[in-house]
Design a protein around this motif. Structure first.
Motif, PDB file in Angstrom:
ATOM      1  N   ARG A  53      -1.833  -7.074  -7.321  1.00 32.96           N
ATOM      2  CA  ARG A  53      -2.232  -6.366  -6.090  1.00 32.96           C
ATOM      3  C   ARG A  53      -1.052  -6.278  -5.130  1.00 32.96           C
ATOM      4  O   ARG A  53      -0.789  -5.258  -4.520  1.00 32.96           O
ATOM      5  N   ARG A  54      -0.338  -7.405  -4.994  1.00 33.87           N
ATOM      6  CA  ARG A  54       0.789  -7.420  -4.054  1.00 33.87           C
ATOM      7  C   ARG A  54       1.890  -6.484  -4.524  1.00 33.87           C
ATOM      8  O   ARG A  54       2.451  -5.721  -3.751  1.00 33.87           O
ATOM      9  N   LYS A  55       2.204  -6.531  -5.806  1.00 30.05           N
ATOM     10  CA  LYS A  55       3.275  -5.661  -6.338  1.00 30.05           C
ATOM     11  C   LYS A  55       2.888  -4.187  -6.170  1.00 30.05           C
ATOM     12  O   LYS A  55       3.676  -3.358  -5.719  1.00 30.05           O
ATOM     13  N   ARG A  56       1.643  -3.890  -6.519  1.00 32.37           N
ATOM     14  CA  ARG A  56       1.174  -2.499  -6.470  1.00 32.37           C
ATOM     15  C   ARG A  56       1.216  -1.952  -5.051  1.00 32.37           C
ATOM     16  O   ARG A  56       1.419  -0.762  -4.838  1.00 32.37           O
ATOM     17  N   ALA A  57       1.063  -2.846  -4.086  1.00 31.01           N
ATOM     18  CA  ALA A  57       1.080  -2.414  -2.685  1.00 31.01           C
ATOM     19  C   ALA A  57       2.503  -2.391  -2.116  1.00 31.01           C
ATOM     20  O   ALA A  57       2.684  -2.169  -0.915  1.00 31.01           O
ATOM     21  N   GLY A  58       3.487  -2.653  -2.959  1.00 36.88           N
ATOM     22  CA  GLY A  58       4.874  -2.614  -2.485  1.00 36.88           C
ATOM     23  C   GLY A  58       5.237  -3.793  -1.605  1.00 36.88           C
ATOM     24  O   GLY A  58       6.143  -3.709  -0.779  1.00 36.88           O
ATOM     25  N   GLN A  59       4.541  -4.922  -1.791  1.00 33.58           N
ATOM     26  CA  GLN A  59       4.794  -6.092  -0.948  1.00 33.58           C
ATOM     27  C   GLN A  59       5.501  -7.220  -1.695  1.00 33.58           C
ATOM     28  O   GLN A  59       5.666  -8.302  -1.156  1.00 33.58           O
TER      29      GLN A  59
ATOM     30  N   GLU B  13      -9.542  -0.342   3.778  1.00 35.55           N
ATOM     31  CA  GLU B  13     -10.377   0.567   2.975  1.00 35.55           C
ATOM     32  C   GLU B  13      -9.570   1.085   1.778  1.00 35.55           C
ATOM     33  O   GLU B  13     -10.052   1.146   0.643  1.00 35.55           O
ATOM     34  N   PHE B  14      -8.323   1.428   2.029  1.00 31.38           N
ATOM     35  CA  PHE B  14      -7.464   2.001   0.990  1.00 31.38           C
ATOM     36  C   PHE B  14      -7.218   0.993  -0.131  1.00 31.38           C
ATOM     37  O   PHE B  14      -7.393   1.296  -1.315  1.00 31.38           O
ATOM     38  N   LEU B  15      -6.830  -0.236   0.253  1.00 29.85           N
ATOM     39  CA  LEU B  15      -6.446  -1.212  -0.773  1.00 29.85           C
ATOM     40  C   LEU B  15      -7.645  -1.879  -1.450  1.00 29.85           C
ATOM     41  O   LEU B  15      -7.502  -2.519  -2.482  1.00 29.85           O
TER      42      LEU B  15
END
Ligand SMILES: Cc1ncc(COP(=O)(O)O)c(C=O)c1O
Length: 350
Positions: free
Chosen positions: A227-233, A94-96
């Protein structure tokens, strides 16, 4: 006697060897080096298609990020009521996805049925601003209760999703376990059956921290690096996350691990079925066994050092639920489960 979860197990040797191979020297950071490139090629060979692959660190990140690529504003993702994305990911999807709803549907044996999906589409129709936008269907293979969708079932559900304008996501935290039981190819179980995006799990099958989001429909991948970078992944030393896949795929190690853990689960099932006072709650298709046993026997096993979880009986029909004096146990086997452990556990229950 460790049956708590497959992620209680360590990491297998070929995976650790692959990490050791890459321990020295220098390589561009953030996934720009040769290992990450070669891993993507390996996925393309294995899946027999030109897919885009993004390594991440957890199954939750893989699922939540994959779904974020499939949902527009006010999205709805249809999934089983007990799906990990809905129940066990602390709202990460839900968050992402900026607030998409994980719309839980009923389904026997932990699986979505075509009827349930149709109900979902009626509950959240297209074009009603107040309901938001139906965006995706998510299937878990193997399911949360260790059962499997056949390729035919995946194909039918995907076709139904596509007919309704929805993308198809597969949560493959235990992808290898399902694959070896069905005896099909990775392509047959995914894109050939209509899956657009796969969360490909390796951690539960011998890696220490390696998951990947695999886009078969590359249109959905276009913003994914952000998306991946923004999520710290986006790990700076991404080569170590990727190197695990090198060991994982080498000499079909991943399939061997899955065959082993499934075989240990099958041994458990055989032993449990031979006892009068125990029964299997859901058909076992992978490395997870759900067994209803007398509480006393479970306590005896615990006292002897067995580790497992008691499991809620959601999803079982009233007549299938544990009775007074019985417990439903989840018993998960891994690449490191031994026959001796299984047999010792079975002895405890006798
Ligand atoms: C079906 C399924 N999907 C996703 C996950 C998420 O994995 P992680 O714990 O690495 O976030 C799990 C973990 O238990 C799982 O069982």
């Amino acid at each position: 006697m460790y049956f708590a979860s497959d992620n209680w197990a360590g990491a297998s040797e070929p995976i650790m060897n692959a990490l050791m191979r890459h321990k020295d020297g220098y390589e561009p950071a953030y996934g720009d080096g040769p290992i990450c490139e070669s891993i993507e090629q390996r996925f393309q060979e294995i899946f027999e298609t030109d897919c885009s692959v993004f390594v991440v660190g957890t199954g939750t990140a893989a699922n939540a990020l994959a779904l974020s690529a499939l949902t527009g504003p006010a999205g709805t993702v249809f999934c089983h009521k007990e799906a990990h994305i809905r129940v066990d990911e602390c709202g990460a999807p839900e968050f992402l996805t900026s607030g998409a709803r994980m719309w839980g549907l009923e389904g026997r044996h932990g699986k979505l049925s075509r009827e349930a999906l149709q109900t979902g589409f009626q509950e959240v129709p297209h074009g009603v601003v107040h309901h938001g936008q139906p965006s995706a269907v998510s299937l878990t293979q193997a399911t949360e209760v260790g059962t499997l969708y056949s390729v035919e079932e995946i194909t039918q559900l995907s076709a139904q999703a596509k007919d309704n304008g929805l993308a198809v996501h597969m949560d493959g935290a235990r992808f290898a376990n399902a694959l070896v039981t069905l005896g099909v190819t990775p392509a047959e179980m995914t894109w050939k059956a209509g899956v657009d995006v796969l969360s490909f799990g390796a951690t539960k099958n011998g890696a220490w921290c390696a998951e990947a989001v695999v886009f078969f429909n590359k249109d959905y991948a276009k913003d994914f690096i952000y998306r991946r970078k923004r999520a710290g992944q986006l790990f700076s030393k991404m080569r170590f996350a990727a190197a695990q896949f090198e060991g994982y795929f080498e000499n079909d190690h991943w399939l061997d691990n899955a065959r082993h853990s499934n075989a240990m689960a099958a041994r458990l099932v055989k032993g449990l079925e031979a006892m009068d006072h125990t029964r299997i709650a859901w058909p076992t298709g992978s490395n997870e066994v759900f067994a209803i046993v007398p509480k006393q026997a479970a306590q005896k096993a615990t006292a002897a050092g067995a580790v497992f979880y008691d499991w809620p009986s959601f999803g079982l029909a009233p007549e299938e639920c544990p009775g007074e004096g019985e417990s439903l146990l989840r018993l998960v086997c891994s690449f490191s489960t031994t026959q001796a452990e299984v047999d010792q556990f079975l002895d405890c229950l006798k």
